[in-house]
Design an enzyme around this catalytic site. Structure first.
Site, PDB file in Angstrom:
ATOM      1  N   LYS A  90       0.817  -1.212   0.000  1.00  0.00           N
ATOM      2  CA  LYS A  90       0.000   0.000   0.000  1.00  0.00           C
ATOM      3  C   LYS A  90       0.857   1.271   0.000  1.00  0.00           C
ATOM      4  O   LYS A  90       0.415   2.322  -0.436  1.00  0.00           O
ATOM      5  CB  LYS A  90      -0.962  -0.022   1.179  1.00  0.00           C
ATOM      6  CG  LYS A  90      -2.029  -1.100   1.005  1.00  0.00           C
ATOM      7  CD  LYS A  90      -3.037  -1.118   2.115  1.00  0.00           C
ATOM      8  CE  LYS A  90      -4.162  -2.103   1.827  1.00  0.00           C
ATOM      9  NZ  LYS A  90      -3.697  -3.515   1.952  1.00  0.00           N
TER      10      LYS A  90
HETATM   11  C1  LIG Z   1      -4.342  -4.594   1.307  1.00  0.00           C
HETATM   12  C2  LIG Z   1      -3.572  -5.843   1.180  1.00  0.00           C
HETATM   13  C3  LIG Z   1      -3.952  -6.853   0.266  1.00  0.00           C
HETATM   14  C4  LIG Z   1      -5.216  -6.769  -0.573  1.00  0.00           C
HETATM   15  O1  LIG Z   1      -5.155  -5.776  -1.568  1.00  0.00           O
HETATM   16  P1  LIG Z   1      -6.496  -5.245  -2.272  1.00  0.00           P
HETATM   17  O2  LIG Z   1      -6.058  -4.098  -3.109  1.00  0.00           O
HETATM   18  O3  LIG Z   1      -7.420  -4.838  -1.151  1.00  0.00           O
HETATM   19  O4  LIG Z   1      -7.059  -6.378  -3.067  1.00  0.00           O
HETATM   20  C5  LIG Z   1      -3.134  -7.958   0.148  1.00  0.00           C
HETATM   21  N1  LIG Z   1      -2.012  -8.101   0.902  1.00  0.00           N
HETATM   22  C6  LIG Z   1      -1.621  -7.155   1.789  1.00  0.00           C
HETATM   23  C7  LIG Z   1      -0.397  -7.386   2.601  1.00  0.00           C
HETATM   24  C8  LIG Z   1      -2.383  -5.994   1.955  1.00  0.00           C
HETATM   25  O5  LIG Z   1      -1.989  -5.061   2.847  1.00  0.00           O
END
Ligand SMILES: *Cc1c(COP(=O)(O)O)cnc(C)c1O
Length: 441
Positions: A90
């Site tokens: 993120k």
């Molecule tokens: C947020 C997250 C996901 C999922 O991603 P999306 O965009 O919500 O599908 C997967 N793995 C980790 C470690 C995350 O922080």
């Protein structure tokens, strides 16, 4: 700065550019230059906007930003998206988004009060994206004692004056309900210029499109393959939707492989055509514990042949009945899921075969990727978090292994700043009003 259109639908670009003719020279670009090229196909890239890119990725601990790890002659490749300040993918979007928001607010001479709820990764990535930015205050609620100790420390050790951590005496759902109530209060929203940094923000998706290009290019260089499969551990469908945009732009992705944990509403959709709400079950990969994927609506728009009316109709049907159905499949996607044993098994398998330790979210992807491998098509697996964020899952899989990272070890014993609050919307609202920015700085 928002993802939600006034009619309640999600915003999308008017059209998705075809960049097939650019691929050969884009392949030569470093990450930041590639980001500039990809983004400039969606908005006018002024020198000021261009100048935001390199500081956004200078906070990454790997010069490549999204390095791809390969093993001689092996079909699996891993793209590490966890070198940012909070060690999860993120950061790739939120480090840039923080700078972008600050730039826009400066131009408008205005301010923003971000309110959000988190069960883990999103809150800390958002906090690290906007910490120290003078025109932005951020209020992040987490359920007290219910986020992992690592995730909690990543938030509460941030002491910048514009960061407010609220530990709510309740569940994640309580936190979310409070946020929803505040954002839904039109007067409050206007008076305090409230904002959200959730995964429906289009700019966030756009920043993620970049690394699909970067990763597919690296695999093509190393294998000579004309097309690549990409496996994405999926929760809210934000990350994999970015891959879908890259595919529609002409990047040679053979299939996007959606990997889910036990909360597999999306796997069921791509294998049976039925999108049906279930109840959320806790797993080893908590950032994928969702049942309603907020970006799925965007995909439905393309799936209905860019028909906004039909999309809105399907979303209404889902809201009232809890399910929708689409008949023919989509060859662009494959899907699978991994339960707890399979997730732990994938961690062990990676360690044994490649001496590589994936975090539990990445491990869900590895399990599904192995099932979906086809001859002559390399598989790029997105690694969405560093294993040190989830040490308990790692030690559950590998008895004597302690997953560590210096950034996380350094948080131990640091001073923290966090306000404990009852799960009461009025109390939180009062707190936010008392600490919100209300004028230009
Ligand atoms: C947020 C997250 C996901 C999922 O991603 P999306 O965009 O919500 O599908 C997967 N793995 C980790 C470690 C995350 O922080």
């Amino acid at each position: 700065m928002t993802g939600l259109a006034p009619d309640g639908g999600l915003l999308l670009p008017e059209n998705i550019p075809d960049v097939s003719n650019e691929l050969s020279w884009w392949q030569q670009l470093r990450y930041n230059d590639l980001a500039e090229q990809v983004m400039s196909r969606f908005f006018e890239m002024t020198p000021e906007l261009q100048a935001l890119i390199s500081p956004s990725y200078a906070t990454f601990r790997n010069a490549e930003v999204a390095p791809v790890v390969s093993w001689d002659g092996e079909p699996l490749h891993v793209m590490e998206l966890f070198h940012g300040p909070t060690l999860a993918f993120k950061d790739v979007a939120l480090q840039w988004l923080g700078n972008l928001f600050e730039y826009i607010l400066e131009k408008q001479d205005s301010h923003l009060n971000i309110v959000g709820a988190t069960s883990g990764d999103t809150g800390s990535a958002a906090i690290h994206g906007v910490r120290g930015k003078p025109r932005i205050n951020i209020f992040i609620m987490h359920p007290q004692g219910r986020t992992s100790p690592v995730q909690e420390r990543q938030m509460t050790t941030v002491l910048d004056e514009n960061v407010f951590n609220l530990a709510v005496e309740g569940t994640f759902d309580d936190c979310q309900a409070i946020v929803k109530e505040m954002l839904g209060d039109v007067q409050l929203h206007r008076r305090y210029n409230l904002g959200a940094v959730n995964s429906i923000n289009w700019a966030r998706v756009l920043a993620q499109v970049v690394y699909y290009f970067y990763g597919v290019f690296r695999v093509q260089e190393r294998t000579g393959a004309p097309a690549v499969d990409v496996t994405v551990p999926t929760g809210n469908f934000g990350d994999i939707f970015a891959g879908y945009v890259a595919m529609r732009m002409g990047l040679p992705i053979h299939r996007l492989v959606l990997a889910a944990n036990d909360n597999n509403i999306l796997e069921r959709f791509f294998t049976t055509g039925e999108y049906r709400r279930g109840t959320v079950r806790p797993t080893l990969s908590p950032s994928m514990d969702i049942q309603i994927a907020s970006n799925f609506e965007r995909y439905l728009y393309y799936r209905t042949g860019c028909d906004a009316q039909k999309t809105a109709g399907l979303m209404r049907e889902f809201a009232s009945t809890g399910s929708i159905r689409m008949n023919d499949g989509d060859p662009a996607f494959a899907a699978g899921s991994a339960g707890m044993d399979e997730t732990l098994g994938a961690i062990r398998w990676m360690k044994q075969r490649y001496d590589y330790i994936p975090d539990p979210h990445t491990a869900v992807g590895i399990h599904v990727a192995r099932q979906q491998l086809v001859t002559d098509i390399p598989m790029l697996c997105l690694a969405t978090a560093h294993p040190a964020k989830f040490p308990d899952a790692i030690s559950q899989a590998l008895d004597d292994v302690r997953a560590a990272h210096p950034l996380i070890d350094a948080l131990e014993g640091l001073p923290v700043r966090c306000e404990t609050m009852p799960a009461d919307a009025a109390a939180v609202r009062r707190y936010v009003i008392d600490h919100a920015q209300t004028g230009s700085v």
